[in-house]
Design a protein around this motif. Structure first.
Motif, short mmCIF file in Angstrom:
data_model
loop_
_atom_site.label_atom_id
_atom_site.label_comp_id
_atom_site.label_asym_id
_atom_site.label_seq_id
_atom_site.Cartn_x
_atom_site.Cartn_y
_atom_site.Cartn_z
N LEU A 1 5.95 71.62 21.83
CA LEU A 1 6.35 73.03 21.73
C LEU A 1 5.34 74.01 22.33
N GLY B 1 9.67 77.66 26.65
CA GLY B 1 9.59 76.26 26.25
C GLY B 1 10.04 75.32 27.35
N GLU C 1 13.95 76.07 18.46
CA GLU C 1 12.90 75.09 18.31
C GLU C 1 12.91 74.48 16.90
#
Length: 247
Positions: free
Chosen positions: A75, A97, A123
């Motif tokens: 991440l 990302g 995420e």
């Protein structure tokens, strides 16, 4: 009587929010010559702050500043910017990302920007469920348009996804659109809401004036790195600035 969204000061939007997280600004310069892309990252943890932006081909990637201190690369290590060139122009993709790669491959296959991101969601960083924010700058045959996407959980529900894509054709000169991951600091962090905010770019007559203004107004404790690119709409040549807190 007609009402329009107020064009906001980018400096104030940055200065008044201690933790917008990661942010993207996309827009058109006041003289209509340049497509503008800006991306910044911030961090609260040592792991998040232990990063820098480095050039990577036509784009950039994140990299550990001190590899010995890197705890979890997921991440936080990715390519925020990639460029897809074609016969008539190019697409510049900017995201927070690894969905940069998803959008790049989708556009390469002939999918739209929105279609390319359908395979992705927010995420998996419970309880924040950080939104994935993305932008694509399309420069084709001397014309410029752009799109901004946000993929987020439905009010923090990890089983539900909200998908929004905003498209800007013939964008207004001297105006950009600003989207960021969080409304403000908090635990959990509150996700961005609404549509990308219009921000005033008319005062920035050079890439350095924009880069310096943005960097100086980001929270000193939390800011990590900043990227700015000015792309000449006619020639497709560009200038890039990268500022890293870690040196």
């Amino acid at each position: 009587m007609e009402f329009y969204m107020k064009i906001l000061s980018l400096e104030n939007e940055l200065k008044e929010n201690a933790y917008p997280g990661r942010g993207i600004v996309t827009g058109l310069s006041a003289d209509s010559k340049y497509a503008i892309a800006l991306y910044f990252i911030m961090g609260r943890s040592e792991n998040s702050r232990n990063r820098i932006f480095v050039p990577d081909g036509d784009g950039i990637r994140t990299q550990a500043f001190d590899p010995s201190k890197m705890k979890d690369p997921s991440l936080i290590i990715y390519a925020p910017v990639r460029v897809l060139k074609n016969a008539d122009g190019m697409d510049t993709i900017v995201t927070n990302g690894d969905q940069t790669d998803t959008a790049f491959e989708g556009l390469k296959k002939g999918l739209t920007f929105e279609q390319s991101l359908r395979s992705r969601t927010f995420e998996p960083d419970s309880p924040n469920f950080t939104p994935r924010i993305s932008s694509a700058l399309h420069l084709q045959n001397g014309k410029f348009s752009y799109e901004i996407s946000i993929l987020k959980s439905d009010m923090g529900d990890s089983s539900s996804s909200d998908r929004y894509t905003f498209s800007y054709e013939n964008p207004k000169s001297g105006v950009g659109r600003f989207i960021h991951t969080y409304i403000s600091d908090g635990n959990p962090l509150p996700s961005f809401e609404g549509e990308p905010a219009p921000v005033d770019l008319s005062a920035f007559d050079s890439i350095d004036s924009l880069a310096n203004a943005a960097w100086s107004n980001l929270n000193e404790q939390n800011k990590v790195s900043l990227f700015v690119r000015f792309i000449n709409i006619k020639t497709l040549e560009w200038e890039t600035r990268i500022i890293n807190k870690n040196k």
